[in-house]
Design a protein around this motif. Sequence first.
Motif, PDB file in Angstrom:
ATOM      1  N   PHE A 175       8.805  14.254  -9.623  1.00  0.00           N
ATOM      2  CA  PHE A 175       9.028  13.881  -8.230  1.00  0.00           C
ATOM      3  C   PHE A 175       7.741  14.035  -7.418  1.00  0.00           C
ATOM      4  O   PHE A 175       7.019  15.020  -7.544  1.00  0.00           O
ATOM      5  N   VAL A 176       7.488  13.029  -6.595  1.00  0.00           N
ATOM      6  CA  VAL A 176       6.310  13.010  -5.731  1.00  0.00           C
ATOM      7  C   VAL A 176       6.792  12.858  -4.289  1.00  0.00           C
ATOM      8  O   VAL A 176       7.762  12.138  -4.023  1.00  0.00           O
ATOM      9  N   ASP A 177       6.137  13.513  -3.382  1.00  0.00           N
ATOM     10  CA  ASP A 177       6.574  13.546  -1.982  1.00  0.00           C
ATOM     11  C   ASP A 177       6.239  12.228  -1.283  1.00  0.00           C
ATOM     12  O   ASP A 177       5.210  12.096  -0.619  1.00  0.00           O
ATOM     13  N   THR A 178       7.120  11.229  -1.457  1.00  0.00           N
ATOM     14  CA  THR A 178       6.962   9.919  -0.826  1.00  0.00           C
ATOM     15  C   THR A 178       8.303   9.474  -0.262  1.00  0.00           C
ATOM     16  O   THR A 178       9.323  10.148  -0.431  1.00  0.00           O
ATOM     17  N   ASP A 179       8.317   8.290   0.348  1.00  0.00           N
ATOM     18  CA  ASP A 179       9.570   7.734   0.874  1.00  0.00           C
ATOM     19  C   ASP A 179      10.625   7.574  -0.223  1.00  0.00           C
ATOM     20  O   ASP A 179      11.817   7.704   0.035  1.00  0.00           O
ATOM     21  N   LEU A 180      10.191   7.268  -1.448  1.00  0.00           N
ATOM     22  CA  LEU A 180      11.130   7.021  -2.534  1.00  0.00           C
ATOM     23  C   LEU A 180      11.949   8.258  -2.893  1.00  0.00           C
ATOM     24  O   LEU A 180      13.058   8.148  -3.414  1.00  0.00           O
ATOM     25  N   THR A 181      11.409   9.445  -2.646  1.00  0.00           N
ATOM     26  CA  THR A 181      12.111  10.675  -3.029  1.00  0.00           C
ATOM     27  C   THR A 181      12.709  11.398  -1.829  1.00  0.00           C
ATOM     28  O   THR A 181      13.147  12.540  -1.957  1.00  0.00           O
ATOM     29  N   ARG A 182      12.727  10.743  -0.688  1.00  0.00           N
ATOM     30  CA  ARG A 182      13.330  11.366   0.485  1.00  0.00           C
ATOM     31  C   ARG A 182      14.810  11.656   0.208  1.00  0.00           C
ATOM     32  O   ARG A 182      15.547  10.822  -0.292  1.00  0.00           O
ATOM     33  N   GLY A 183      15.234  12.859   0.500  1.00  0.00           N
ATOM     34  CA  GLY A 183      16.611  13.249   0.268  1.00  0.00           C
ATOM     35  C   GLY A 183      16.844  13.938  -1.066  1.00  0.00           C
ATOM     36  O   GLY A 183      17.935  14.435  -1.324  1.00  0.00           O
ATOM     37  N   ILE A 184      15.833  13.959  -1.928  1.00  0.00           N
ATOM     38  CA  ILE A 184      15.938  14.665  -3.205  1.00  0.00           C
ATOM     39  C   ILE A 184      15.352  16.058  -3.036  1.00  0.00           C
ATOM     40  O   ILE A 184      14.164  16.206  -2.727  1.00  0.00           O
ATOM     41  N   MET A 186      14.014  18.665  -4.737  1.00  0.00           N
ATOM     42  CA  MET A 186      13.384  19.130  -5.972  1.00  0.00           C
ATOM     43  C   MET A 186      11.922  19.424  -5.670  1.00  0.00           C
ATOM     44  O   MET A 186      11.357  18.891  -4.704  1.00  0.00           O
ATOM     45  N   PRO A 187      11.280  20.272  -6.475  1.00  0.00           N
ATOM     46  CA  PRO A 187       9.837  20.470  -6.298  1.00  0.00           C
ATOM     47  C   PRO A 187       9.099  19.142  -6.437  1.00  0.00           C
ATOM     48  O   PRO A 187       9.411  18.346  -7.327  1.00  0.00           O
ATOM     49  N   LYS A 188       8.133  18.915  -5.557  1.00  0.00           N
ATOM     50  CA  LYS A 188       7.426  17.634  -5.538  1.00  0.00           C
ATOM     51  C   LYS A 188       5.917  17.847  -5.502  1.00  0.00           C
ATOM     52  O   LYS A 188       5.421  18.743  -4.830  1.00  0.00           O
ATOM     53  N   SER A 189       5.211  16.975  -6.207  1.00  0.00           N
ATOM     54  CA  SER A 189       3.750  16.933  -6.120  1.00  0.00           C
ATOM     55  C   SER A 189       3.342  16.087  -4.925  1.00  0.00           C
ATOM     56  O   SER A 189       4.123  15.263  -4.434  1.00  0.00           O
TER      57      SER A 189
END
Length: 235
Positions: A175-184, A186-189
């Motif tokens: 998971f990467v901290d972008t719009d695509l992962t908003r709402g997830i 989880m730890p993010k790069s």
Amino acid sequence: MQLHNASVLITGANRGIGLAFAREALARGARKVYAGARNPASVTLPGVEPIALDVTDPAAVSAAARLASDVTLVINNAGIASFGGFLADGSEASARAHMETNFFGLLRVSQAFAPVLAANGGGALLNVLSVASWINSPMLSVYGASKSAAWALTNGLRHDLRGQGTQVLGLHMGFVDTDLTRGIEMPKSTPEAIVRRAFEALEAGAEEVLADELTQQVKRGLSAEPGVYLRDARA
């Protein structure tokens, strides 16, 4: 392949990881950076050349290849991600949409730019994949299937293009901290960290990069007994 003096085309370059790729390419001395987006007006980063590019539109991809005829590095970054399992309502339509962008879009761009790269000395393709190429969960089942297909495509392109001297690098990450992962939750790069690791691998001549600890753990687990892919990725 070295970024210094390279001519780079990035799909989906107006935000998220694509924008981070554009910034880092400029910082590493790229001669030109084409920032592809469906709406080129959405590209606001100084120093790049916006280019209209919808990877689901064959005519747009062909036009981009004619315009960016000096490219030596293509970064296949454009992608979509939606929640949902295979048995959920609308999963077939979702699967078709994911495959159209995440698989066929990558294929379309690679086919169009392979002759361009060959004419310019070989260059490189950098394909943005995912840890979901190897593991899956009901939350991202359809997305994961499209990334598994993109991984297979990347492996095939590597063999197809080796003869013309084109480096093909597959980038896997969690998971990467972008719009695509908003709402997830989880730890993010950060996108910047992922892009730095990707470019370091590219410049080292690598064919695969595992850009975070999660991805490295999962890759090791593919040969475990039982294989890590047999478990729900949420476990």
